[in-house]
Structure formats: structure tokens, C-alpha cells
Design a protein around this motif. Structure first.
Motif, PDB file in Angstrom:
ATOM      1  N   UNK A 186      13.999  -9.945   6.888  1.00 45.63           N
ATOM      2  CA  UNK A 186      13.128  -9.573   5.479  1.00 45.63           C
ATOM      3  C   UNK A 186      12.553  -8.351   5.831  1.00 45.63           C
ATOM      4  N   UNK A 187      12.112  -8.139   6.900  1.00 48.77           N
ATOM      5  CA  UNK A 187      11.240  -6.593   7.012  1.00 48.77           C
ATOM      6  C   UNK A 187      12.150  -5.707   7.151  1.00 48.77           C
ATOM      7  N   UNK A 188      13.488  -5.783   7.567  1.00 49.52           N
ATOM      8  CA  UNK A 188      14.236  -4.571   7.687  1.00 49.52           C
ATOM      9  C   UNK A 188      14.786  -4.430   6.051  1.00 49.52           C
ATOM     10  N   UNK A 189      14.768  -5.358   5.106  1.00 48.18           N
ATOM     11  CA  UNK A 189      15.166  -5.278   3.836  1.00 48.18           C
ATOM     12  C   UNK A 189      13.881  -4.860   3.087  1.00 48.18           C
ATOM     13  N   UNK A 190      12.942  -5.106   3.207  1.00 52.96           N
ATOM     14  CA  UNK A 190      11.552  -4.597   2.797  1.00 52.96           C
ATOM     15  C   UNK A 190      11.245  -3.342   2.834  1.00 52.96           C
ATOM     16  N   UNK A 191      11.431  -2.945   4.047  1.00 53.09           N
ATOM     17  CA  UNK A 191      10.923  -1.458   4.622  1.00 53.09           C
ATOM     18  C   UNK A 191      12.094  -0.596   4.608  1.00 53.09           C
ATOM     19  N   UNK A 192      13.254  -0.953   4.507  1.00 52.68           N
ATOM     20  CA  UNK A 192      14.473  -0.128   4.726  1.00 52.68           C
ATOM     21  C   UNK A 192      14.287   0.487   6.154  1.00 52.68           C
ATOM     22  N   UNK A 193      14.280  -0.421   7.028  1.00 53.81           N
ATOM     23  CA  UNK A 193      14.401  -0.086   8.433  1.00 53.81           C
ATOM     24  C   UNK A 193      15.406  -0.929   9.445  1.00 53.81           C
TER      25      UNK A 193
ATOM     26  N   UNK B 157       0.768  -1.804   4.481  1.00 56.64           N
ATOM     27  CA  UNK B 157       2.066  -2.393   5.198  1.00 56.64           C
ATOM     28  C   UNK B 157       1.765  -3.867   5.701  1.00 56.64           C
ATOM     29  N   UNK B 158       0.278  -4.009   6.122  1.00 63.57           N
ATOM     30  CA  UNK B 158      -0.232  -5.349   6.582  1.00 63.57           C
ATOM     31  C   UNK B 158      -0.207  -6.225   5.392  1.00 63.57           C
ATOM     32  N   UNK B 159      -0.551  -5.801   4.353  1.00 69.99           N
ATOM     33  CA  UNK B 159      -0.482  -6.961   3.238  1.00 69.99           C
ATOM     34  C   UNK B 159       1.198  -7.085   2.966  1.00 69.99           C
ATOM     35  N   UNK B 160       2.056  -6.201   2.804  1.00 69.54           N
ATOM     36  CA  UNK B 160       3.499  -6.505   2.791  1.00 69.54           C
ATOM     37  C   UNK B 160       4.077  -7.471   3.980  1.00 69.54           C
ATOM     38  N   UNK B 161       3.371  -7.094   4.925  1.00 69.58           N
ATOM     39  CA  UNK B 161       4.011  -7.940   5.923  1.00 69.58           C
ATOM     40  C   UNK B 161       3.653  -9.579   5.866  1.00 69.58           C
ATOM     41  N   UNK B 162       2.255  -9.549   5.489  1.00 70.03           N
ATOM     42  CA  UNK B 162       1.603 -10.922   5.367  1.00 70.03           C
ATOM     43  C   UNK B 162       2.473 -11.851   4.322  1.00 70.03           C
ATOM     44  N   UNK B 163       3.050 -10.934   3.116  1.00 71.46           N
ATOM     45  CA  UNK B 163       3.847 -11.596   2.102  1.00 71.46           C
ATOM     46  C   UNK B 163       5.095 -11.993   2.592  1.00 71.46           C
ATOM     47  N   UNK B 164       5.757 -11.367   3.600  1.00 75.59           N
ATOM     48  CA  UNK B 164       7.091 -11.758   4.105  1.00 75.59           C
ATOM     49  C   UNK B 164       7.073 -12.902   5.168  1.00 75.59           C
TER      50      UNK B 164
END
Lengths: 84, 185
Positions: A50-57, A6-13
Motif C-alpha cells: 500500500x505504501x509503495x502505491x500511495x507514495x510511488x516508491x 506523510x504521517x497522516x497518510x501512513x496512519x490512513x494506510x
């Protein structure tokens, strides 16, 4: 997705919005999005979208209000993914 | 106390239609979205946003124990007047009221907010090309050169050669520009 993934994906976002790139490389859970990474507050909503779209939340206002550090953003994402 | 915010028009994210509705719902109140519908959208979006930010910066100075938070809709903007090169209005946060005034330029707008309208005319501002944090300074007619430094909460403070100035300060930067605001208290 575990916390490290999750952290790696968040840093990318958040990377496109970060002005202090060096701080992002050395980011910890305590790293502040605004003060340390120097993200313009006008872009916080972009990150949330972006987080909502990437994590579907769906991050509601109450959760968004407390999302000031990398760790807080991860806590909220984890919680919402578990509820899903 | 003073808070400021500079918006350089070109740096704003252009949202696609599908995302725009979500963006607006997360950022602006119903009343503000009605104002946006009825006006030059990009300009009014920048104006309302900058008033929220400027008022938030005053609020954070008024509440030294308050942790930083992100709640743009809780700072509701009421526009009183918009002219070609200026705008004024009020921001409401719970029971608190902040007066604001904005200078509108071709490429950017700059807003300052204070707890009281009468303070707005007492604020010194300086717009300049963006500098490094350590190099932020302004020339004050009485106090001389003022250096701006952030405290541990990320709130700027001004220093003269004699030490910290008894003043409220605010810094904003966007695109190639930075804006400094200074108010003796």
C-alpha cells in the motif's frame, strides 16, 4: 509532502490492519506496528505494498526489514521519496 | 524452545492479479514460489507462512538481544510431507534449522516449530476462542493453571501460582481463534 503529511497518510494506510485502534489515535514515532498497534505480521507486506502505491516508491527487502515503528516507516518513506 | 502460528484461512488478503506477483516476490523465496505454483495455492501459502512465523518466534527467544525485524524470505521453508490433516518440514535461517509440524483443520491450520524435531512431541498446545491478552491461560496436567503474559519484547511467558514457569511459550491469534504453545525447558 512534509513529515506530518506523510504521517497522516501512513496512519490512513495502516488503519485497516490495526487491531488496537486506541493506540493508533495516540500513536507517536516510537509506536510499534506489531506490539502496540497489534497488526498481524502477515499484514506487514500489505502495508508495504500500500505504501509503495500511495507514495510511488519501491521498498526493497533491506528497507522493509527495519520498518517496525511508525518513525522507521516514515524515515524509509522520506529517504526513498528524496532519492526519487 | 517453541514458536507457533495459527492461520485462519478466511482472514488472508486476496490479492488482485497485478499485486499478487509483488506480494509473492516480497514474501516467498524462489524455491517456495515453485512449491506454491504446484499446489493448492491458498493452503500452501498459509502453511509456508505459518512455518516462517513459528520459526521466527523461536529465533527471537534464542536471541534475547535481537531487535524485532521483518524478513520473511530469510526464513526459508522446506516442506517434507503434506497429508490431509498434517504437514511437516524444516525452516532454514542462515545456519540455523527449525523443525515444524502443522495440524490442518477445515478453517485454520496451526504450526509449531522447535530447534530440534524431538522437541515437537513435548509441546502442549491449546486452541480456543480468542480471549483478551490478560485472560490467556491453559491447564497443564502437572503444573496446573498457567497464565500467559507478554514481556517487554512482546514475547509471552507462562506463570503458575508459584511464579514464572521454566518454559518456552508462544501465542498466536487470527480471526476468532487463539493458539497457545508451552514447552518445559
Amino acid at each position: 509532502m512534509n513529515r506530518e503529511e506523510l504521517k497522516a497518510k501512513l496512519k490512513e494506510i495502516i488503519e485497516p490492519y490495526v487491531q488496537n485502534k486506541e493506540a493508533l489515535e495516540n500513536a507517536t514515532e516510537e509506536t510499534s506496528l506489531l506490539l502496540d498497534l497489534e497488526i498481524n505480521s502477515a499484514h506487514l507486506v500489505d502495508i508495504i505494498l500500500d505504501m509503495e502505491e500511495a507514495f510511488d516508491i519501491e521498498i526493497d527487502d533491506e528497507n522493509a526489514e527495519r520498518m517496525m515503528t511508525i518513525g522507521q516507516a516514515l524515515d524509509i518513506s522520506e529517504k526513498l521519496l528524496e532519492e526519487d | 524452545m517453541v514458536g507457533n502460528d495459527l492461520v485462519f484461512f478466511n482472514t488472508r488478503t486476496q490479492h488482485k492479479e497485478t499485486r499478487l506477483t509483488r506480494f509473492l516476490a516480497k514474501t516467498f523465496t524462489a524455491q517456495e514460489r515453485e512449491v506454491l505454483k504446484a499446489s493448492r495455492f491458498a493452503f500452501m501459502q498459509a502453511l509456508i507462512w505459518s512455518a516462517k512465523e513459528a520459526a521466527f518466534k523461536v529465533f527471537m527467544q534464542q536471541h534475547p538481544l535481537q531487535e524485532r525485524f521483518y524478513a520473511p524470505k530469510k526464513f526459508e521453508v522446506f516442506i517434507a510431507r503434506v497429508e490431509r490433516t498434517s504437514a511437516t518440514g524444516e525452516v532454514h535461517y542462515q545456519e540455523q534449522r527449525y523443525a515444524f509440524t502443522s495440524e490442518v483443520h477445515a478453517d485454520y491450520l496451526h504450526t509449531i516449530a522447535c530447534p530440534d524435531q524431538s522437541m515437537l512431541t513435548e509441546v502442549y498446545t491449546q486452541i480456543s476462542p480468542r480471549t483478551k491478552k490478560e485472560a490467556r491461560s491453559m491447564q497443564h496436567p502437572v503444573l496446573g493453571k498457567l497464565h500467559f503474559k507478554n514481556n517487554t519484547r512482546g514475547i509471552p511467558e507462562a506463570f503458575t501460582a508459584d511464579g514464572r514457569a521454566k518454559a518456552s511459550t508462544s501465542v498466536s491469534h487470527d480471526g476468532p481463534l487463539q493458539a497457545l504453545a508451552f514447552l518445559v525447558i
